[in-house]
Write an enzyme that holds these catalytic residues in place. Sequence first.
Site, PDB file in Angstrom:
ATOM      1  N   ASP A 207       0.980  -1.251  -0.026  1.00 36.75           N
ATOM      2  CA  ASP A 207       0.110   0.012  -0.104  1.00 36.75           C
ATOM      3  C   ASP A 207       0.880   1.246   0.109  1.00 36.75           C
ATOM      4  O   ASP A 207       0.660   2.167  -0.664  1.00 36.75           O
ATOM      5  CB  ASP A 207      -1.046   0.146   1.347  1.00 36.75           C
ATOM      6  N   GLU A 208       1.955   1.462   0.727  1.00 37.73           N
ATOM      7  CA  GLU A 208       2.734   2.365   1.056  1.00 37.73           C
ATOM      8  C   GLU A 208       3.419   2.780  -0.484  1.00 37.73           C
ATOM      9  O   GLU A 208       3.581   3.706  -0.821  1.00 37.73           O
ATOM     10  CB  GLU A 208       3.884   2.111   1.747  1.00 37.73           C
ATOM     11  N   GLY A 209       3.553   1.584  -1.253  1.00 39.66           N
ATOM     12  CA  GLY A 209       4.506   1.736  -2.375  1.00 39.66           C
ATOM     13  C   GLY A 209       3.552   2.310  -3.391  1.00 39.66           C
ATOM     14  O   GLY A 209       3.567   3.285  -4.339  1.00 39.66           O
TER      15      GLY A 209
END
Length: 465
Positions: A207-209
């Site tokens: 998700d962060e990516g």
Amino acid sequence: MAGRREEGECGRRNRAAQSNSNREKKPLIMKIGRLPCVLLFVLCVVLFITYIKWKPRKEQALDSSDLQSKDTNDIGRLSSKNEIFYGIMFDAGSTGTRIHVYQFSRTPSGAPNLDHEEFRALKPGLSSYADNPLKCAPGINELLDIAKKEIPQNLWASTPLVLKATAGLRLLPGEKAQKLLDMVRELFKASPFLIGKDSVSIMNGTDEGIFAWITVNFLTGSLTSHEKKHSGMLDLGGGSTQITFYPYSKNTLTSSPPGYITEFELFHNTYSLYSHSYLGYGLMSARLAIMGGEEGKALKEGEELVTSCLTPEHKTEFKHAEITYKIKGQKNDEPLYVSCYKRVLAVLGGKVERSKEIPNLFFYAFSYYYDRAVDAHLIDPELGGSLKVKDFDMAAKKECKLIEEAPGEKPFLCMDLTYITVLLQESGFPVEKELKLAKKINDVETSWALGATFYYTSIMNKQHL
Ligand SMILES: *[C@@H]1O[C@H](CO)[C@@H](O)[C@H](O)[C@H]1NC(C)=O
């Protein structure tokens, strides 16, 4: 049967009205009878559309005259007509909690424009309240007050409020992390802002990516312009490393390992992204692995880690995840760069996925990619810059040679640059491949928080995006 079905209430009435004058020509009457019916229907539709179009236009006209009579600070008033809207993102990191309050306006194309970002950070991080979740309340409320100050009151209820936690909470025992998140959720529910079911949670590396990719491509304009190609995103954190890009090749979509392709909708488009986070391959975790240490496991009394990325004259310490490891270099029969490279390759070899498409794409690189390029004097600390994979390699050779000759102030730079070189090569980046290193794009910080705000705003408040 078909004819009868065509005759509605309207058709029958028309026929009755005309039946006196045209009693004998029944088929014609039926034809004439349907025509006024269709015309009436068309008239109704036209009137309805005119009404719908006319109504907002009248409101807009009122708006602009309203605006003219007041000073420009009153621009926030337009927001009640959805011209301006806001998003609030809390970034709960390991060392602190940050609030981002974004102000957007809609461009004529319907895509949002970022007008303003308000940013505030509080220390320590949420995870330091693990044993007493109640104590995190004053800090969270203080940050919420900043959002209230920034956002006009009439928009509070339609402004999404989201908290995403990263490394700090990921490392806490599950139950403690959950209690903290429950506490935050209660505080958020008591606030006047818009809360969804995903409003408070721990975010994983994938998700962060993806969110960082959204930020980058929003800021470069590729999400709102169809001419611009999307950029890939490389991130190197302490614990994990991420690679995210938009596959232009069908082959990437079909041949990538399960879980590497994520599909989502944004600004009325559907995106399938290649995104993966390699846990344990962030720079600090990698250092530990290269030196033969084990995550979360302290050395026994008198024990030391021995590494082929330092010379025997080197004795130092390495602190990672609250544990301090004693380190020393090793005698090598070959140049330090060579012995270090071999060791790094042994740790990384075959551990990261190599995509064939990478040479054809443009990539931004962040975090430790940036910091180590600065340390090696490859880019300007403020402005960033562009460099090739082989520049990291040449810098690694140089730094390894320097500490081989005399122990210096940056004992880990040889290891770090070698790791970055091998990580890029193993991921499929040719030595001649250029990377762009940036902290900001168009003067906006390239954090995942902006992309996550778009993502959750579009989920929670569909009318906005
Ligand atoms: C990351 O979290 C999302 C939900 O936010 C989930 O859909 C996805 O499968 C997770 N990915 C991994 C690799 O755990």
